[in-house]
Design an enzyme around this catalytic site. Structure first.
Site, PDB file in Angstrom:
ATOM      1  N   GLN A 197       0.070  -5.223  14.555  1.00  0.00           N
ATOM      2  CA  GLN A 197       0.425  -3.879  14.043  1.00  0.00           C
ATOM      3  C   GLN A 197      -0.832  -3.010  13.996  1.00  0.00           C
ATOM      4  O   GLN A 197      -1.960  -3.508  14.028  1.00  0.00           O
ATOM      5  CB  GLN A 197       1.010  -4.012  12.626  1.00  0.00           C
ATOM      6  CG  GLN A 197       0.136  -4.759  11.654  1.00  0.00           C
ATOM      7  CD  GLN A 197       0.907  -5.462  10.536  1.00  0.00           C
ATOM      8  OE1 GLN A 197       2.042  -5.114  10.153  1.00  0.00           O
ATOM      9  NE2 GLN A 197       0.292  -6.514   9.995  1.00  0.00           N
ATOM     10  N   HIS A 209       3.871  -4.218  -7.576  1.00  0.00           N
ATOM     11  CA  HIS A 209       3.360  -5.580  -7.778  1.00  0.00           C
ATOM     12  C   HIS A 209       3.764  -6.150  -9.145  1.00  0.00           C
ATOM     13  O   HIS A 209       4.004  -7.352  -9.265  1.00  0.00           O
ATOM     14  CB  HIS A 209       1.848  -5.612  -7.576  1.00  0.00           C
ATOM     15  CG  HIS A 209       1.470  -5.347  -6.153  1.00  0.00           C
ATOM     16  ND1 HIS A 209       0.613  -4.331  -5.767  1.00  0.00           N
ATOM     17  CD2 HIS A 209       1.900  -5.921  -5.001  1.00  0.00           C
ATOM     18  CE1 HIS A 209       0.507  -4.330  -4.461  1.00  0.00           C
ATOM     19  NE2 HIS A 209       1.278  -5.266  -3.963  1.00  0.00           N
ATOM     20  N   GLY A 269       5.592 -16.281   8.278  1.00  0.00           N
ATOM     21  CA  GLY A 269       6.309 -16.862   7.137  1.00  0.00           C
ATOM     22  C   GLY A 269       7.619 -17.495   7.541  1.00  0.00           C
ATOM     23  O   GLY A 269       8.080 -18.472   6.935  1.00  0.00           O
ATOM     24  N   ASP A 292       7.049 -10.589   0.007  1.00  0.00           N
ATOM     25  CA  ASP A 292       6.337  -9.319  -0.161  1.00  0.00           C
ATOM     26  C   ASP A 292       5.989  -8.809   1.240  1.00  0.00           C
ATOM     27  O   ASP A 292       4.835  -8.776   1.669  1.00  0.00           O
ATOM     28  CB  ASP A 292       5.077  -9.614  -0.984  1.00  0.00           C
ATOM     29  CG  ASP A 292       4.229  -8.378  -1.205  1.00  0.00           C
ATOM     30  OD1 ASP A 292       3.070  -8.556  -1.669  1.00  0.00           O
ATOM     31  OD2 ASP A 292       4.689  -7.259  -0.895  1.00  0.00           O
ATOM     32  N   SER A 293       7.043  -8.422   1.946  1.00  0.00           N
ATOM     33  CA  SER A 293       6.881  -8.201   3.398  1.00  0.00           C
ATOM     34  C   SER A 293       6.873  -6.714   3.749  1.00  0.00           C
ATOM     35  O   SER A 293       7.143  -5.855   2.904  1.00  0.00           O
ATOM     36  CB  SER A 293       8.060  -8.857   4.129  1.00  0.00           C
ATOM     37  OG  SER A 293       9.244  -8.125   3.818  1.00  0.00           O
ATOM     38  N   THR A 294       6.640  -6.478   5.026  1.00  0.00           N
ATOM     39  CA  THR A 294       6.827  -5.124   5.551  1.00  0.00           C
ATOM     40  C   THR A 294       8.338  -4.931   5.740  1.00  0.00           C
ATOM     41  O   THR A 294       9.131  -5.770   5.342  1.00  0.00           O
ATOM     42  CB  THR A 294       6.114  -5.006   6.911  1.00  0.00           C
ATOM     43  OG1 THR A 294       6.400  -6.197   7.677  1.00  0.00           O
ATOM     44  CG2 THR A 294       4.608  -4.869   6.746  1.00  0.00           C
ATOM     45  N   ASP A 295       8.716  -3.835   6.383  1.00  0.00           N
ATOM     46  CA  ASP A 295      10.139  -3.522   6.544  1.00  0.00           C
ATOM     47  C   ASP A 295      10.775  -4.358   7.656  1.00  0.00           C
ATOM     48  O   ASP A 295      10.061  -5.025   8.412  1.00  0.00           O
ATOM     49  CB  ASP A 295      10.268  -2.015   6.847  1.00  0.00           C
ATOM     50  CG  ASP A 295       9.685  -1.188   5.692  1.00  0.00           C
ATOM     51  OD1 ASP A 295       8.849  -0.311   5.955  1.00  0.00           O
ATOM     52  OD2 ASP A 295      10.030  -1.497   4.527  1.00  0.00           O
ATOM     53  N   PRO A 345       6.704  -7.314  12.793  1.00  0.00           N
ATOM     54  CA  PRO A 345       6.489  -8.709  12.370  1.00  0.00           C
ATOM     55  C   PRO A 345       7.387  -9.118  11.203  1.00  0.00           C
ATOM     56  O   PRO A 345       7.684 -10.286  11.011  1.00  0.00           O
ATOM     57  CB  PRO A 345       5.010  -8.743  11.988  1.00  0.00           C
ATOM     58  CG  PRO A 345       4.590  -7.333  11.792  1.00  0.00           C
ATOM     59  CD  PRO A 345       5.482  -6.507  12.649  1.00  0.00           C
TER      60      PRO A 345
HETATM   61  N1  SAM Z   1       2.368  -5.492  -1.181  1.00  0.00           N
HETATM   62  C1  SAM Z   1       2.435  -4.233  -0.477  1.00  0.00           C
HETATM   63  C2  SAM Z   1       3.340  -3.323  -1.210  1.00  0.00           C
HETATM   64  O1  SAM Z   1       2.960  -2.908  -2.281  1.00  0.00           O
HETATM   65  O2  SAM Z   1       4.383  -3.004  -0.652  1.00  0.00           O
HETATM   66  C3  SAM Z   1       2.927  -4.300   0.951  1.00  0.00           C
HETATM   67  C4  SAM Z   1       3.320  -5.538   1.418  1.00  0.00           C
HETATM   68  S1  SAM Z   1       2.135  -6.406   2.297  1.00  0.00           S
HETATM   69  C5  SAM Z   1       0.929  -5.322   2.878  1.00  0.00           C
HETATM   70  C6  SAM Z   1       3.166  -6.733   3.716  1.00  0.00           C
HETATM   71  C7  SAM Z   1       2.551  -7.802   4.558  1.00  0.00           C
HETATM   72  O3  SAM Z   1       3.549  -8.582   5.211  1.00  0.00           O
HETATM   73  C8  SAM Z   1       1.662  -7.259   5.688  1.00  0.00           C
HETATM   74  O4  SAM Z   1       0.324  -7.611   5.427  1.00  0.00           O
HETATM   75  C9  SAM Z   1       2.201  -7.916   6.964  1.00  0.00           C
HETATM   76  O5  SAM Z   1       1.186  -8.289   7.870  1.00  0.00           O
HETATM   77  C10 SAM Z   1       2.918  -9.123   6.377  1.00  0.00           C
HETATM   78  N2  SAM Z   1       3.961  -9.687   7.244  1.00  0.00           N
HETATM   79  C11 SAM Z   1       4.863  -9.029   8.006  1.00  0.00           C
HETATM   80  N3  SAM Z   1       5.651  -9.910   8.673  1.00  0.00           N
HETATM   81  C12 SAM Z   1       5.235 -11.164   8.296  1.00  0.00           C
HETATM   82  C13 SAM Z   1       5.654 -12.474   8.627  1.00  0.00           C
HETATM   83  N4  SAM Z   1       6.671 -12.685   9.493  1.00  0.00           N
HETATM   84  N5  SAM Z   1       5.019 -13.517   8.045  1.00  0.00           N
HETATM   85  C14 SAM Z   1       3.994 -13.309   7.176  1.00  0.00           C
HETATM   86  N6  SAM Z   1       3.526 -12.083   6.821  1.00  0.00           N
HETATM   87  C15 SAM Z   1       4.154 -11.027   7.386  1.00  0.00           C
END
Ligand code: SAM
Length: 286
Positions: free
Chosen positions: A31, A62, A138, A155-158, A162
Site C-alpha cells: 500500500q 483504540h 493475518g 484492527d484492520s484497514t477497510d 490487503p
Molecule cells: N489502528 C488504526 C486505527 O485507528 O484505525 C488503523 C488500523 S491499522 C493502521 C491497520 C493495519 O492493518 C495496517 O497497518 C495494515 O497494513 C494492516 N493490515 C491490512 N491487511 C492486513 C492483513 N491481511 N493482515 C495483517 N495486517 C493487515
C-alpha cells in the site's frame, strides 16, 4: 501555497485537512503510506489515501476497540491483534497487568517502521516484552491457531486491498477456532451511514453472525472517519457484552481513559433504528 490532504468519503463528499508538512511518503509491497502533520489533528497516518488515525482522535478508536472486551472478560491473558501496526491498540491492551501475551500480526513492516519513527504516541505499544510482532497476513496466520487466544482484535484497514481477506467467512470461522471457550472477537466494522460502507458492514455482520453464537455491534464517534459514526463488531462464544460485563471490577482497576467508561460501554450497544434495521436485515430469522 496551502497544502491540503483530502479523502473522498463518497464520490460527492470529502474530508480535507490543511497540512503543515508531509513527514513520510512511500509505497510498500502492499500500500501507499503517508504521514502528515497538521494544526488541527496533529500527525496523521494515511494508507492508500484512507485516514487510519490522527494524534488528536486515535484515543477514541483504540480505547473502544480494547476496553469493551477487556471489561466483559477480566481474565483475558492471550491476545491476537491482527493489523494494528501503529501500536495504538497494543498500547491500550498493555494497561492490563493480566494481559500476558499479545501476538501482533501486521502484514506491512513499513507501517510499523514509519509509525515508530513519526507516531511515537501510538507506536509506544510496539516495544513491550509482552508484544510479539509477526510480519504476516493475518488471514494466513489465524489458520494455524486452535484454542489459543482469549481475545482477537481485528484492527484492520477497510475491506479492500490487503485488508479484504479479514472480512471473509473463512477468516471469521478461523477466528472462532483460534479462540478458547470463553473467547471474544472485536473488529472494526465500518460505518452505517454511507451506502457502500453500510453494505460492507452488513456483509461483515452476516458472516460474523453465522460464525459466532453471540454477535453484537457497538458505536463510537470518530471525527476523521467517513460520516464520523463508526461501528465495531463484538462476537463471542459465551459472553454477552453487557449482561456478562464486570463493570464494577473494571472501575476498580482505575485505568485512565479519555473516551471509554462503563456507562458509555452500556450505551454504545444501543443503536439508532436505521442501524438496527440494517443489522436485522442480515440476521437469521429468530
Ligand atoms: N489502528 C488504526 C486505527 O485507528 O484505525 C488503523 C488500523 S491499522 C493502521 C491497520 C493495519 O492493518 C495496517 O497497518 C495494515 O497494513 C494492516 N493490515 C491490512 N491487511 C492486513 C492483513 N491481511 N493482515 C495483517 N495486517 C493487515
Amino acid at each position: 501555497m496551502e497544502l491540503w490532504f483530502s479523502e473522498l468519503h463518497t464520490p460527492g463528499v470529502k474530508l480535507s485537512i490543511k497540512v503543515e508538512r508531509q513527514l513520510f511518503s512511500a509505497t510498500s509491497e502492499f500500500q501507499r503510506i503517508d504521514i502528515f502533520e497538521s494544526k488541527d489533528f496533529g500527525r496523521f497516518l494515511i494508507l492508500d489515501g484512507c485516514m487510519m488515525l490522527t494524534e488528536k482522535d486515535e484515543f477514541i478508536y483504540h480505547e473502544m476497540i480494547t476496553h469493551v472486551p477487556m471489561c466483559v472478560n477480566p481474565s483475558i491473558k492471550n491476545v491476537l491483534l491482527i493489523g494494528g501496526g501503529d501500536g495504538g491498540t497494543a498500547r491500550e491492551l498493555l494497561k492490563y497487568s493480566t494481559v500476558e501475551t499479545i501476538d501482533l500480526v501486521e502484514i506491512d513492516e513499513m507501517v510499523i517502521e514509519a509509525c515508530r519513527e513519526y507516531l511515537p504516541q501510538t507506536a509506544i505499544g510496539l516495544d513491550d516484552r509482552r508484544v510479539t510482532i509477526h510480519i504476516e497476513d493475518g488471514l494466513k496466520f489465524v489458520r494455524r491457531c486452535v484454542d489459543a487466544y482469549d481475545l482477537i482484535v481485528v484492527d484492520s484497514t477497510d475491506p479492500f486491498g490487503p485488508g479484504e481477506g479479514l472480512f471473509t467467512k473463512e477468516f471469521y470461522g478461523n477466528c472462532f477456532k483460534a479462540l478458547r471457550a470463553d473467547g471474544i472477537m472485536v473488529n472494526q466494522h465500518e460505518n452505517p451511514f454511507y451506502v457502500n460502507d453500510a453494505i460492507a458492514m452488513q456483509r461483515a455482520h452476516k458472516r460474523i453472525v453465522s460464525s459466532f453464537p453471540i454477535s453484537r455491534v457497538y458505536q463510537l464517534h470518530i471525527p476523521t472517519y467517513p460520516s464520523g459514526h463508526w461501528l465495531f463488531g463484538f462476537a463471542s462464544k459465551a459472553r454477552h457484552p453487557i449482561n456478562d460485563a464486570d463493570f464494577d471490577g473494571w472501575d476498580r482497576l482505575g485505568i485512565a481513559t479519555r473516551y471509554y467508561n462503563t456507562k458509555l460501554h452500556r450505551g454504545s450497544f444501543s443503536l439508532p433504528n436505521y442501524v438496527e434495521e440494517l443489522l436485522r436485515d442480515v440476521e437469521p430469522e429468530e
